[in-house]
Design an enzyme around this catalytic site. Structure first.
Site, PDB file in Angstrom:
ATOM      1  N   SER A  17       0.850  -1.183   0.000  1.00  0.00           N
ATOM      2  CA  SER A  17       0.000   0.000   0.000  1.00  0.00           C
ATOM      3  C   SER A  17       0.883   1.229   0.000  1.00  0.00           C
ATOM      4  CB  SER A  17      -0.901   0.012   1.243  1.00  0.00           C
ATOM      5  OG  SER A  17      -1.573   1.245   1.373  1.00  0.00           O
TER       6      SER A  17
ATOM      7  N   TYR B 296      -1.607  -1.266  10.460  1.00  0.00           N
ATOM      8  CA  TYR B 296      -1.798  -1.489   9.026  1.00  0.00           C
ATOM      9  C   TYR B 296      -0.614  -0.925   8.246  1.00  0.00           C
ATOM     10  CZ  TYR B 296      -3.723  -1.492   4.342  1.00  0.00           C
ATOM     11  OH  TYR B 296      -3.903  -1.698   2.993  1.00  0.00           O
TER      12      TYR B 296
END
Length: 270
Positions: free
Chosen positions: A149, A161
């Site tokens: 990401s 995350y």
């Protein structure tokens, strides 16, 4: 099955095999569809067996691709081991796409849930990649795409995350250097905001963000495959996110984090 004779075809098939985790929606589904269109048979790995079966039927109908359905929860060690065994039997293309974020603040989330996130986003990527490499190296051919990401490149979007995706980026970069000249390619795919079920499942509301910040899954997969052919280890689809990551690399890390928090609001996200 020996490492020198990897099984990279499904029984009775002549097409190469790709294994995709998390293929029932979003980037994973787009990747599975694109690989089927390119002539691959598929091994499809996710928790929802009915959605896997529906996808397998669609890929066979549209592209003549055979698909092995492999229901598994990658947060569970025994399920990861079953998937590792299949990967270790030989695939030519591995897409480590499965992953998830969490809403609420880090300190309010049950430790067991945080561990599940770590196991899916990090442990599964490492273990499946490790299983894939011996037969790929024996064949002097193979591709591994690890879906990370932009959050792994620019800090500030949540805590665990972003940290998990930073691991995927660093892991893929280091591994690509070790594999240079072997015929095996590794990529960390770093999309920005993509219109998928990801944010809905995580309970993250981003509907107020302007349309230009969003990418489609087809744009992401096309960018990934193009960069893979060019030998780019870090793939950042979309000119807007290429600009964001380029600027982030030129300014102090603390300032990049503040800008990223302002754009995407890290509060209530882990």
């Amino acid at each position: 099955m020996t490492e020198s004779s990897p099984v990279t075809r499904l029984p009775g098939a002549v097409r190469p095999v790709a294994l995709v985790t998390g293929p029932t929606s979003g980037i994973g589904r787009a990747y599975a569809t694109r690989l089927a269109a390119l002539g691959y048979d598929l091994v499809l790995v996710a928790r929802d067996e009915s959605r896997l079966a529906a996808l397998a039927g669609d890929l066979e109908l549209r592209f003549g691709a055979r698909a092995q359905v492999l229901p598994a929860d990658l947060a569970r060690a025994e399920d990861r081991e079953r998937v590792e065994a299949r990967v270790g039997a030989g695939v030519e293309f591995l897409v480590n796409n499965a992953g998830f974020g969490l809403s609420r603040e880090f300190w309010t989330i049950e430790p067991e849930r945080l561990q599940e996130q770590l196991d899916v986003n990090v442990t599964a990527v490492m273990r499946l990649t490790r299983a894939a490499l011996p037969p790929m190296l024996a064949a002097a051919k193979g591709s591994v795409v690890n879906v990370a990401s932009v959050a792994g490149l620019v800090p500030g979007r949540g805590s665990t995350y972003s940290a998990s995706k930073a691991y995927v980026v660093s892991f893929s970069e280091g591994l690509a250097g070790a594999l240079a000249g072997t015929g095996v390619r590794v990529q960390a795919l770093c999309p920005g905001l993509v219109r998928t079920e990801f944010h809905e499942r995580a309970g993250i509301e981003l509907g107020s963000l302007p349309r230009p910040v969003w990418l489609s899954v087809d744009e992401v997969v096309a960018g990934s495959l193009s960069d893979l052919e060019k030998g780019r280890v870090i793939s950042v689809p979309g000119v807007q996110y290429k600009a964001v990551t380029a600027v982030a690399g030129l300014i102090p890390r603390s300032l990049a984090a503040r800008i990223n928090r302002g754009l995407f609001n890290a509060r209530g996200r882990t």
